[in-house]
Design a protein around this motif. Structure first.
Motif, PDB file in Angstrom:
ATOM      1  N   ALA A 157       7.015  18.321  42.921  1.00 17.74           N
ATOM      2  CA  ALA A 157       7.683  18.104  44.196  1.00 17.74           C
ATOM      3  C   ALA A 157       8.629  16.914  44.081  1.00 17.74           C
ATOM      4  O   ALA A 157       8.300  15.908  43.450  1.00 17.74           O
ATOM      5  CB  ALA A 157       6.667  17.864  45.304  1.00 17.74           C
ATOM      6  N   TYR A 191       9.532  14.893  46.468  1.00 20.87           N
ATOM      7  CA  TYR A 191       9.227  13.855  47.445  1.00 20.87           C
ATOM      8  C   TYR A 191       7.926  13.128  47.149  1.00 20.87           C
ATOM      9  O   TYR A 191       7.603  12.146  47.825  1.00 20.87           O
ATOM     10  CB  TYR A 191       9.150  14.479  48.844  1.00 20.87           C
ATOM     11  N   SER A 192       7.149  13.596  46.175  1.00 22.95           N
ATOM     12  CA  SER A 192       5.863  12.977  45.859  1.00 22.95           C
ATOM     13  C   SER A 192       5.638  13.028  44.359  1.00 22.95           C
ATOM     14  O   SER A 192       6.040  13.973  43.678  1.00 22.95           O
ATOM     15  CB  SER A 192       4.726  13.691  46.595  1.00 22.95           C
ATOM     16  N   VAL A 206       2.329  15.733  43.800  1.00 23.38           N
ATOM     17  CA  VAL A 206       2.308  17.072  44.380  1.00 23.38           C
ATOM     18  C   VAL A 206       3.093  18.018  43.483  1.00 23.38           C
ATOM     19  O   VAL A 206       4.206  17.695  43.039  1.00 23.38           O
ATOM     20  CB  VAL A 206       2.901  17.069  45.803  1.00 23.38           C
ATOM     21  N   ASP A 227      -2.239  18.446  45.264  1.00 23.57           N
ATOM     22  CA  ASP A 227      -1.952  17.022  45.453  1.00 23.57           C
ATOM     23  C   ASP A 227      -3.059  16.251  44.754  1.00 23.57           C
ATOM     24  O   ASP A 227      -4.209  16.201  45.226  1.00 23.57           O
ATOM     25  CB  ASP A 227      -1.888  16.669  46.939  1.00 23.57           C
ATOM     26  N   PHE A 254      11.459  23.719  44.614  1.00 22.45           N
ATOM     27  CA  PHE A 254      11.485  22.845  45.788  1.00 22.45           C
ATOM     28  C   PHE A 254      12.926  22.502  46.142  1.00 22.45           C
ATOM     29  O   PHE A 254      13.779  22.333  45.265  1.00 22.45           O
ATOM     30  CB  PHE A 254      10.731  21.536  45.513  1.00 22.45           C
ATOM     31  N   PRO A 269      11.971  19.745  53.363  1.00 21.34           N
ATOM     32  CA  PRO A 269      10.593  20.081  52.945  1.00 21.34           C
ATOM     33  C   PRO A 269      10.355  21.593  52.932  1.00 21.34           C
ATOM     34  O   PRO A 269       9.506  22.112  53.658  1.00 21.34           O
ATOM     35  CB  PRO A 269       9.742  19.379  54.010  1.00 21.34           C
ATOM     36  N   LEU A 326       6.841  23.491  54.313  1.00 20.06           N
ATOM     37  CA  LEU A 326       5.584  22.797  54.054  1.00 20.06           C
ATOM     38  C   LEU A 326       5.105  22.096  55.321  1.00 20.06           C
ATOM     39  O   LEU A 326       5.886  21.473  56.048  1.00 20.06           O
ATOM     40  CB  LEU A 326       5.781  21.769  52.943  1.00 20.06           C
ATOM     41  N   LEU A 333       0.985  18.605  53.519  1.00 17.44           N
ATOM     42  CA  LEU A 333       1.418  18.828  52.133  1.00 17.44           C
ATOM     43  C   LEU A 333       2.481  17.843  51.695  1.00 17.44           C
ATOM     44  O   LEU A 333       2.902  17.869  50.537  1.00 17.44           O
ATOM     45  CB  LEU A 333       1.958  20.258  51.987  1.00 17.44           C
ATOM     46  N   ARG A 334       2.943  16.991  52.577  1.00 15.76           N
ATOM     47  CA  ARG A 334       4.003  16.021  52.235  1.00 15.76           C
ATOM     48  C   ARG A 334       3.731  14.689  52.940  1.00 15.76           C
ATOM     49  O   ARG A 334       4.605  14.159  53.630  1.00 15.76           O
ATOM     50  CB  ARG A 334       5.370  16.569  52.618  1.00 15.76           C
ATOM     51  N   PRO A 357       3.634  10.929  53.237  1.00 11.02           N
ATOM     52  CA  PRO A 357       4.262   9.805  52.521  1.00 11.02           C
ATOM     53  C   PRO A 357       3.260   8.690  52.238  1.00 11.02           C
ATOM     54  O   PRO A 357       2.187   8.604  52.846  1.00 11.02           O
ATOM     55  CB  PRO A 357       5.352   9.344  53.490  1.00 11.02           C
ATOM     56  N   GLN A 384       5.413   5.451  45.252  1.00  9.74           N
ATOM     57  CA  GLN A 384       5.043   6.686  44.567  1.00  9.74           C
ATOM     58  C   GLN A 384       4.704   6.420  43.098  1.00  9.74           C
ATOM     59  O   GLN A 384       3.748   6.999  42.553  1.00  9.74           O
ATOM     60  CB  GLN A 384       6.186   7.702  44.671  1.00  9.74           C
TER      61      GLN A 384
END
Length: 745
Positions: free
Chosen positions: A625, A627-628, A631, A645, A672, A677, A693, A697-698, A700, A716
């Motif tokens: 992912a 953003y993470s 994930v 995750d 992705f 998202p 999502l 699931l996202r 922060p 992160q």
């Protein structure tokens, strides 16, 4: 009414004609007779008796104009007079259309006034009136008269009536006297007419000489000279409710060096814009391919028509987008604003919300072999249509570029003669798209110029792979500014293609050989066994390093600077490796998936995986992912999407959701979106599904209380390092020092 005797007679004659009278019909006639006798009408005694002619007389009905429903003798109170007055009844006539004309009667006062204003004699109206009363036909029927007859007529009209006892002498004298008088009168009248005409002409000359201007008459047909009172419609109030723009407080110090730096940055931006403009003009002058060079030589009506068609097509595209946004308005709102409220009541679980589905009619039988988002436009993505069932090959393939703004039809369509197996978009030039085909060749399309023919195409005989091209990747531009890309195939070769002026130049970087003993060929010679490359992934920070997955299950770490050896070999899987992906927050961590149902997470220079997940089905694709750092998501042949995750659960996924039917469809690819998202997945029936999502699931990262200044990227990276410290094994174990005292001492 009761049946008459004639009806009875008809029944009897029909039975006689057939020759077989029926007893039932006779009985029926008797019943009718009885019914007739019982229903006879009685005449009153005082009924008026009319004769035969009076009975035959037809009385006509007449329609009158009087409406009996109209009320009569209505009155109303007149406030001006202070008394009641009778309202005249409304007539049967209804005025449908009424207009006022501009004609007036000759004998009216207004007509005489207009004639006087024009400077004419009002008596002309009487003269023209008398002249108009005589029709032209009547003038032709008047017989010709002699001068003597005219005189006699004048005499008869002028002489008085005399008694019949007058003598003949008296009449003769009277006649003579009349003739003399008639001649004199005729001369006098002629002179008088001449004088009258001259007098009128002199009067008109005098008026013109003294400057008297006749009064201008109003033009009855010129409506510009008239004034009218109309009602102005009130202005309609149009209010629009919008989301207020975000506001923020900004403060800074304006110093001399800050101003200098701002000017330097602006000057650099201007120079960069000029350089880009110069490069654009050079590209327009130099043809991209032979096909474009031939088409640019064509001039005339063909080019003009293509330009017009292009503008019309662009307008239709905009209109189609507007219609689709209105049609899928509810999905668009979910795509932007919907959040699953049930996630607040779930622990360590999430869901996927289905959004749009993208299909193309000509590729419904094909399989989605690759998906990739455009690096410049976050709503545009490229889809490859080929096949993975080699028992049922297809002749044609395509690569389509879809946008989230138009779910009904692709933005760009490139049809090919062979199945398309992979695609990649240039990170600097988003209109340059390279694809790998089932027959081993590669094509480069400039979708901004044309989608019908590729700008560059590999030679079908010499410059091509000997197997399926499984993946292509653009590489950084060469020092001379030339674009180049890499391709891997099942023939074991990794080729580097350079886009020359009009052709593709190819160089084999490395050939994958297996670490096995040589085998004897058909002619007895010894041959090395080649590996079949199935995927490739370049290092995000070191462009010379790349990883190659093979159908044998191994992952080779290679370098473009060395063509004879591998840097490292990972014994990753027992079946073909389908995809490899690097973590975006830590380039030393990468993930792989295979047909042996397993997903493994690796660390660079470690031969043992850090995490292993078994999903119970063939894994077609896996992606980290954006953003993470913990994930990732994968798709399987059972039509399910798995979202993991590692920070929440290191042993099982936090979301398992079926997207397509298990018996009919299989999921092949997933990716992705880099900004929104959402994810898109493709199946083996040519359908691309868009999923959003849920918030679980996202999630922060939250900064600690004492480290609120840290940004999301740092948080992160810290989260991933903390997770890896739990599974890493130290390289060497140091024996701790024995600090306890000995027993002897």
């Amino acid at each position: 009414m009761p049946p008459t005797a004639a009806l009875k007679k008809v029944f009897n004659t029909k039975s006689l004609k057939k020759g077989r009278p029926s007893q039932s019909r006779v009985d029926e006639g008797d019943d009718l007779e009885e019914w007739k006798k019982s229903k006879q009408l009685l005449r009153p005694k005082d009924q008026l008796e009319l004769t035969e002619p009076e009975l035959k007389d037809i009385i006509a009905r007449q329609l009158g104009t009087n409406d009996p429903l109209i009320p009569q003798n209505l009155i109303q109170f007149n406030h001006a007079q202070g008394a009641f007055e009778l309202i005249p009844p409304t007539g049967p006539m209804i005025v449908v259309y009424e207009t006022q004309g501009t004609q007036i009667h000759k004998e009216s006062e207004e007509a005489k006034k207009q004639v006087e204003d024009q400077g004419l004699d009002p008596s002309i109206l009487e003269i023209t009136d008398s002249a108009e009363t005589i029709k032209p036909d009547e003038l032709q029927n008047i017989p010709e008269e002699t001068p003597g007859d005219e005189e006699t007529q004048e005499e008869e009209s002028e002489k008085p009536e005399v008694d019949s006892e007058m003598t003949e002498e008296d009449t003769e004298k009277e006649t003579e006297v009349g003739e003399g008088e008639g001649e004199g009168e005729g001369e006098g009248e002629g002179e008088g007419d001449i004088e009258g005409e001259g007098g009128r002409a002199e009067d008109e000359e005098e008026k013109h000489h003294h400057g008297g201007k006749p009064k201008k008459l109003t033009n009855q047909f010129n409506f510009c000279e008239r004034a009218a009172l109309t009602y102005n419609n009130p202005v309609r109030v149009q209010d629009t409710q919008t989301t207020p723009p975000p506001m923020g407080t900004f403060s800074a110090n304006v110093l001399q060096w800050v101003i200098y730096d701002a000017y330097q940055e602006d000057y650099a931006a201007q120079q960069l814009e000029k350089e880009l403009e110069r490069e654009r003009k050079e590209k327009e002058k130099a043809p991209v391919s032979r096909h474009q060079a031939m088409t640019r030589k064509l001039v005339g009506k063909a080019q003009l028509s293509e330009a017009v068609q292009g503008r019309v097509l662009e307008c239709w595209k905009v209109l189609e987008r507007m219609v689709n946004q209105n049609t899928f308005d509810d999905i668009a709102k979910d795509y932007r604003y919907w959040e699953d409220p049930s996630d607040e009541f779930r622990d360590e679980e999430g869901t996927l919300l289905p959004l749009w589905k993208f299909t193309y009619d000509k590729t419904r039988k094909n399989t989605v072999t690759d998906i990739e988002w455009n690096p410049h436009y976050y709503d545009l993505f490229a889809v490859c249509f080929g096949f993975l069932d080699f028992m049922k090959p297809l002749d044609e393939g395509a690569v389509c570029l879809f946008t989230l703004k138009n779910p009904s039809f692709p933005e760009y369509i490139c049809m090919t003669d062979s199945a398309v197996m992979c695609v990649d978009t240039h990170p600097k030039y988003p209109y340059m798209v390279v694809i790998g085909l089932y027959d081993g060749s590669v094509n480069v399309y400039n979708v901004q110029a044309t989608c019908k023919q590729p700008a560059f195409r590999s030679n079908n005989v010499t410059n091509k792979h000997r197997g399926i091209v499984w993946e292509v990747k653009w590489a950084p531009d060469l020092p001379d500014g030339e674009m180049n890309f890499y391709s891997v195939s099942e023939d074991g070769k990794i080729n580097n293609w350079v886009l020359m002026q009009n052709d593709l130049a190819v160089t084999t970087i490395i050939t994958l050989f297996l670490a096995k003993d040589e085998v004897f060929g058909p002619d007895g010679t010894k041959l090395k066994m080649k590996g079949c490359a199935s995927c490739v992934k370049f290092h995000p920070k070191q462009p010379l390093i790349y990883l190659v997955g093979t159908e044998e299950g191994n992952i080779y770490k290679c370098s473009t600077a060395y063509s004879s050896m591998f840097l490292l070999t990972y014994p990753a899987h027992h079946m073909p490796v389908y995809r490899i992906d690097f973590n975006r927050y830590n380039s030393d961590i990468f993930i792989s998936c295979s047909g042996d149902w397993r997903i493994k997470i690796w660390e660079d220079n470690r031969l043992e995986p850090l995490f292993v997940f078994d999903v119970g089905a063939c894994v077609g694709d896996v992606k980290w992912a954006p953003y993470s750092s913990t994930v990732f998501a994968a798709v399987t042949n059972e039509g399910k999407v798995y979202v993991f995750d590692l920070n929440v659960n290191k042993y099982k996924p936090i979301c398992v959701q079926a997207i397509v039917s298990k018996k009919r469809n299989k999921l092949t690819r997933i990716t992705f979106n880099p900004i929104q998202p959402i994810i898109i997945v493709g199946d083996d029936k040519g359908c691309i599904s868009t999923l959003k999502l849920s918030p679980n699931l996202r999630i922060p990262c939250k900064a600690p209380k004492k480290q609120q200044h840290l940004d999301q990227w740092t948080l992160q990276c810290m989260k991933l390092d903390k997770l890896l410290s739990l599974v890493r094994e130290p390289a060497t174990l140091d024996i701790p020092e024995d600090t306890a005292e000995s027993i002897e001492s």
